[in-house]
Design a protein around this motif. Sequence first.
Motif, short mmCIF file in Angstrom:
data_model
loop_
_atom_site.label_atom_id
_atom_site.label_comp_id
_atom_site.label_asym_id
_atom_site.label_seq_id
_atom_site.Cartn_x
_atom_site.Cartn_y
_atom_site.Cartn_z
N ILE A 1 -11.04 -3.28 2.39
CA ILE A 1 -10.02 -3.96 1.58
C ILE A 1 -9.50 -3.03 0.50
O ILE A 1 -8.29 -2.94 0.26
N VAL A 2 -10.40 -2.34 -0.18
CA VAL A 2 -9.99 -1.42 -1.25
C VAL A 2 -9.16 -0.27 -0.66
O VAL A 2 -8.13 0.12 -1.22
N ALA A 3 -9.58 0.25 0.49
CA ALA A 3 -8.83 1.33 1.14
C ALA A 3 -7.43 0.87 1.53
O ALA A 3 -6.45 1.62 1.36
N GLN A 4 -7.30 -0.35 2.04
CA GLN A 4 -5.98 -0.88 2.40
C GLN A 4 -5.11 -1.06 1.16
O GLN A 4 -3.93 -0.74 1.16
N ASN A 5 -5.71 -1.56 0.08
CA ASN A 5 -4.96 -1.73 -1.16
C ASN A 5 -4.51 -0.39 -1.72
O ASN A 5 -3.41 -0.27 -2.27
N LEU A 6 -5.35 0.63 -1.59
CA LEU A 6 -4.98 1.96 -2.04
C LEU A 6 -3.79 2.48 -1.24
O LEU A 6 -2.84 3.02 -1.81
N ALA A 7 -3.84 2.31 0.07
CA ALA A 7 -2.72 2.74 0.92
C ALA A 7 -1.43 2.00 0.56
O ALA A 7 -0.35 2.61 0.50
N ASP A 8 -1.54 0.71 0.29
CA ASP A 8 -0.36 -0.08 -0.09
C ASP A 8 0.20 0.36 -1.44
O ASP A 8 1.42 0.46 -1.61
N ALA A 9 -0.69 0.63 -2.39
CA ALA A 9 -0.24 1.08 -3.71
C ALA A 9 0.45 2.44 -3.60
O ALA A 9 1.49 2.67 -4.22
N GLU A 10 -0.12 3.34 -2.80
CA GLU A 10 0.50 4.66 -2.61
C GLU A 10 1.85 4.53 -1.93
O GLU A 10 2.80 5.24 -2.27
N ALA A 11 1.98 3.62 -0.97
CA ALA A 11 3.26 3.41 -0.30
C ALA A 11 4.30 2.88 -1.29
O ALA A 11 5.47 3.30 -1.25
N LEU A 12 3.89 2.00 -2.17
CA LEU A 12 4.81 1.46 -3.17
C LEU A 12 5.23 2.55 -4.15
O LEU A 12 6.40 2.64 -4.53
N ILE A 13 4.29 3.39 -4.55
CA ILE A 13 4.62 4.50 -5.46
C ILE A 13 5.64 5.43 -4.81
O ILE A 13 6.63 5.84 -5.45
N VAL A 14 5.44 5.77 -3.55
CA VAL A 14 6.39 6.64 -2.84
C VAL A 14 7.77 5.99 -2.79
O VAL A 14 8.79 6.65 -3.03
N ARG A 15 7.79 4.69 -2.51
CA ARG A 15 9.07 3.98 -2.45
C ARG A 15 9.76 3.98 -3.80
O ARG A 15 10.98 4.18 -3.90
N LEU A 16 9.01 3.78 -4.87
CA LEU A 16 9.60 3.80 -6.21
C LEU A 16 10.08 5.20 -6.59
O LEU A 16 11.11 5.34 -7.24
N GLU A 17 9.32 6.21 -6.18
CA GLU A 17 9.73 7.59 -6.47
C GLU A 17 10.99 7.99 -5.70
O GLU A 17 11.76 8.82 -6.17
N ASP A 18 11.20 7.39 -4.54
CA ASP A 18 12.41 7.67 -3.76
C ASP A 18 13.65 7.08 -4.42
O ASP A 18 14.76 7.48 -4.11
N GLY A 19 13.45 6.12 -5.29
CA GLY A 19 14.57 5.53 -6.01
C GLY A 19 14.77 4.08 -5.67
O GLY A 19 14.67 3.68 -4.51
N VAL A 20 15.06 3.30 -6.70
CA VAL A 20 15.31 1.87 -6.54
C VAL A 20 16.59 1.56 -7.30
O VAL A 20 16.73 1.94 -8.46
N ALA A 21 17.51 0.89 -6.65
CA ALA A 21 18.78 0.54 -7.28
C ALA A 21 18.64 -0.80 -7.99
O ALA A 21 18.48 -1.83 -7.33
N VAL A 22 18.67 -0.76 -9.31
CA VAL A 22 18.61 -1.98 -10.12
C VAL A 22 19.58 -1.84 -11.27
O VAL A 22 20.03 -0.74 -11.61
N ALA A 23 19.88 -2.95 -11.90
CA ALA A 23 20.73 -2.93 -13.09
C ALA A 23 20.01 -2.20 -14.22
O ALA A 23 18.77 -2.15 -14.25
N ASP A 24 20.77 -1.65 -15.13
CA ASP A 24 20.18 -0.91 -16.25
C ASP A 24 19.20 -1.77 -17.04
O ASP A 24 18.19 -1.26 -17.55
N SER A 25 19.47 -3.06 -17.15
CA SER A 25 18.57 -3.93 -17.92
C SER A 25 17.22 -4.12 -17.21
O SER A 25 16.26 -4.53 -17.85
#
Length: 95
Positions: free
Chosen positions: A43-67
């Motif tokens: 479970i911890v290993a799966q959560n680590l993989a999911d967290a790393e995938a989310l970090i990569v996605r955020l680092e690739d860029g997310v389009a949101v309003a300035d606020s």
Amino acid sequence: MTSKYWPAQIDEVENRRSLISEPVLPDNVATLVPRQRRSLHAIVAQNLADAEALIVRLEDGVAVADSQRPVIRDLYVQCEKQRELLEVTLQLGLE
């Protein structure tokens, strides 16, 4: 010539039980299949993989309003902290 590979007559279909004749389950009903209990390490290993995938996605860029940029920044920081904690937890060798 009668064969099981020939289509059935319409009057036969109504009396024949099959998956096609069964009603469709409502959206709020699902089939539950018993699962084996996963180890804490898995479970911890799966959560680590999911967290790393989310970090990569955020680092690739997310389009949101300035606020909303502070919210995404906070999410990124919390994901980094979670990754660090999960990595330390995996080193504990939990069963």
